[in-house]
Write a protein that holds these residues in place. Structure first.
Motif, PDB file in Angstrom:
ATOM      1  N   UNK A   3       0.835  -1.199   0.000  1.00 21.05           N
ATOM      2  CA  UNK A   3       0.000   0.000   0.000  1.00 21.05           C
ATOM      3  C   UNK A   3       0.876   1.258   0.000  1.00 21.05           C
ATOM      4  N   UNK A   4       1.971   1.244   0.741  1.00 17.85           N
ATOM      5  CA  UNK A   4       2.888   2.379   0.753  1.00 17.85           C
ATOM      6  C   UNK A   4       3.511   2.576  -0.623  1.00 17.85           C
ATOM      7  N   UNK A   5       3.897   1.467  -1.250  1.00 13.96           N
ATOM      8  CA  UNK A   5       4.466   1.555  -2.592  1.00 13.96           C
ATOM      9  C   UNK A   5       3.440   2.104  -3.581  1.00 13.96           C
ATOM     10  N   UNK A   6       2.211   1.669  -3.481  1.00 13.61           N
ATOM     11  CA  UNK A   6       1.160   2.154  -4.377  1.00 13.61           C
ATOM     12  C   UNK A   6       0.928   3.650  -4.203  1.00 13.61           C
ATOM     13  N   UNK A   7       0.931   4.104  -2.963  1.00 14.74           N
ATOM     14  CA  UNK A   7       0.762   5.532  -2.707  1.00 14.74           C
ATOM     15  C   UNK A   7       1.939   6.330  -3.250  1.00 14.74           C
ATOM     16  N   UNK A   8       3.151   5.812  -3.057  1.00 17.37           N
ATOM     17  CA  UNK A   8       4.336   6.491  -3.582  1.00 17.37           C
ATOM     18  C   UNK A   8       4.302   6.527  -5.105  1.00 17.37           C
ATOM     19  N   UNK A   9       3.874   5.428  -5.723  1.00 18.61           N
ATOM     20  CA  UNK A   9       3.788   5.371  -7.178  1.00 18.61           C
ATOM     21  C   UNK A   9       2.760   6.367  -7.713  1.00 18.61           C
ATOM     22  N   UNK A  10       1.663   6.528  -7.018  1.00 19.02           N
ATOM     23  CA  UNK A  10       0.638   7.492  -7.447  1.00 19.02           C
ATOM     24  C   UNK A  10       1.158   8.925  -7.365  1.00 19.02           C
ATOM     25  N   UNK A  11       1.961   9.209  -6.358  1.00 18.48           N
ATOM     26  CA  UNK A  11       2.486  10.565  -6.186  1.00 18.48           C
ATOM     27  C   UNK A  11       3.678  10.843  -7.100  1.00 18.48           C
TER      28      UNK A  11
END
Length: 65
Positions: A3-11
Protein backbone atom coordinates in the motif's frame (compact mmCIF):
# COMPACT_ATOMS: atom_id res chain seq x y z
CA UNK A 1 4.15 -2.43 2.42
CA UNK A 2 2.44 -2.76 -0.95
CA UNK A 3 0.00 0.00 0.00
CA UNK A 4 2.89 2.38 0.75
CA UNK A 5 4.47 1.56 -2.59
CA UNK A 6 1.16 2.15 -4.38
CA UNK A 7 0.76 5.53 -2.71
CA UNK A 8 4.34 6.49 -3.58
CA UNK A 9 3.79 5.37 -7.18
CA UNK A 10 0.64 7.49 -7.45
CA UNK A 11 2.49 10.57 -6.19
CA UNK A 12 5.78 10.02 -8.05
CA UNK A 13 5.37 7.75 -11.10
CA UNK A 14 8.47 9.06 -12.86
CA UNK A 15 10.73 8.41 -9.88
CA UNK A 16 9.48 4.83 -9.65
CA UNK A 17 10.14 4.35 -13.35
CA UNK A 18 13.68 5.70 -13.10
CA UNK A 19 14.44 3.50 -10.08
CA UNK A 20 13.14 0.41 -11.87
CA UNK A 21 15.21 1.24 -14.98
CA UNK A 22 18.37 1.67 -12.93
CA UNK A 23 17.82 -1.58 -11.03
CA UNK A 24 17.02 -3.50 -14.23
CA UNK A 25 20.10 -2.06 -15.94
CA UNK A 26 22.39 -3.00 -13.09
CA UNK A 27 21.00 -6.54 -12.97
CA UNK A 28 21.24 -6.89 -16.75
CA UNK A 29 24.82 -5.66 -16.91
CA UNK A 30 25.82 -7.87 -13.99
CA UNK A 31 24.32 -10.99 -15.58
CA UNK A 32 25.91 -10.15 -18.94
CA UNK A 33 29.30 -9.71 -17.34
CA UNK A 34 29.05 -12.85 -15.21
CA UNK A 35 27.95 -15.06 -18.10
CA UNK A 36 30.09 -13.77 -20.95
CA UNK A 37 32.81 -11.76 -19.19
CA UNK A 38 32.05 -9.00 -21.65
CA UNK A 39 30.06 -5.81 -21.72
CA UNK A 40 27.79 -5.15 -24.68
CA UNK A 41 27.00 -1.49 -25.25
CA UNK A 42 23.99 -2.15 -27.49
CA UNK A 43 21.95 -2.84 -24.36
CA UNK A 44 21.97 0.87 -23.60
CA UNK A 45 19.99 1.58 -26.76
CA UNK A 46 17.39 -1.01 -25.78
CA UNK A 47 17.03 0.49 -22.32
CA UNK A 48 16.85 3.99 -23.82
CA UNK A 49 14.04 3.06 -26.23
CA UNK A 50 12.09 1.19 -23.56
CA UNK A 51 12.53 4.11 -21.16
CA UNK A 52 11.23 6.61 -23.69
CA UNK A 53 8.20 4.43 -24.39
CA UNK A 54 7.53 4.07 -20.67
CA UNK A 55 7.81 7.83 -20.12
CA UNK A 56 5.37 8.49 -22.94
CA UNK A 57 2.93 5.95 -21.50
CA UNK A 58 3.18 7.45 -18.02
CA UNK A 59 2.74 10.94 -19.40
CA UNK A 60 -0.37 9.94 -21.36
CA UNK A 61 -1.90 8.17 -18.35
CA UNK A 62 -1.07 11.08 -16.05
CA UNK A 63 -2.75 13.60 -18.36
CA UNK A 64 -5.89 11.49 -18.71
CA UNK A 65 -6.56 11.65 -14.94
Amino acid sequence: MFQKYSQFYEKHPYVCMIVSIVIASIIGMLVEFLLYRDFVGIGFYTILILSILQILRLRRNHHEK
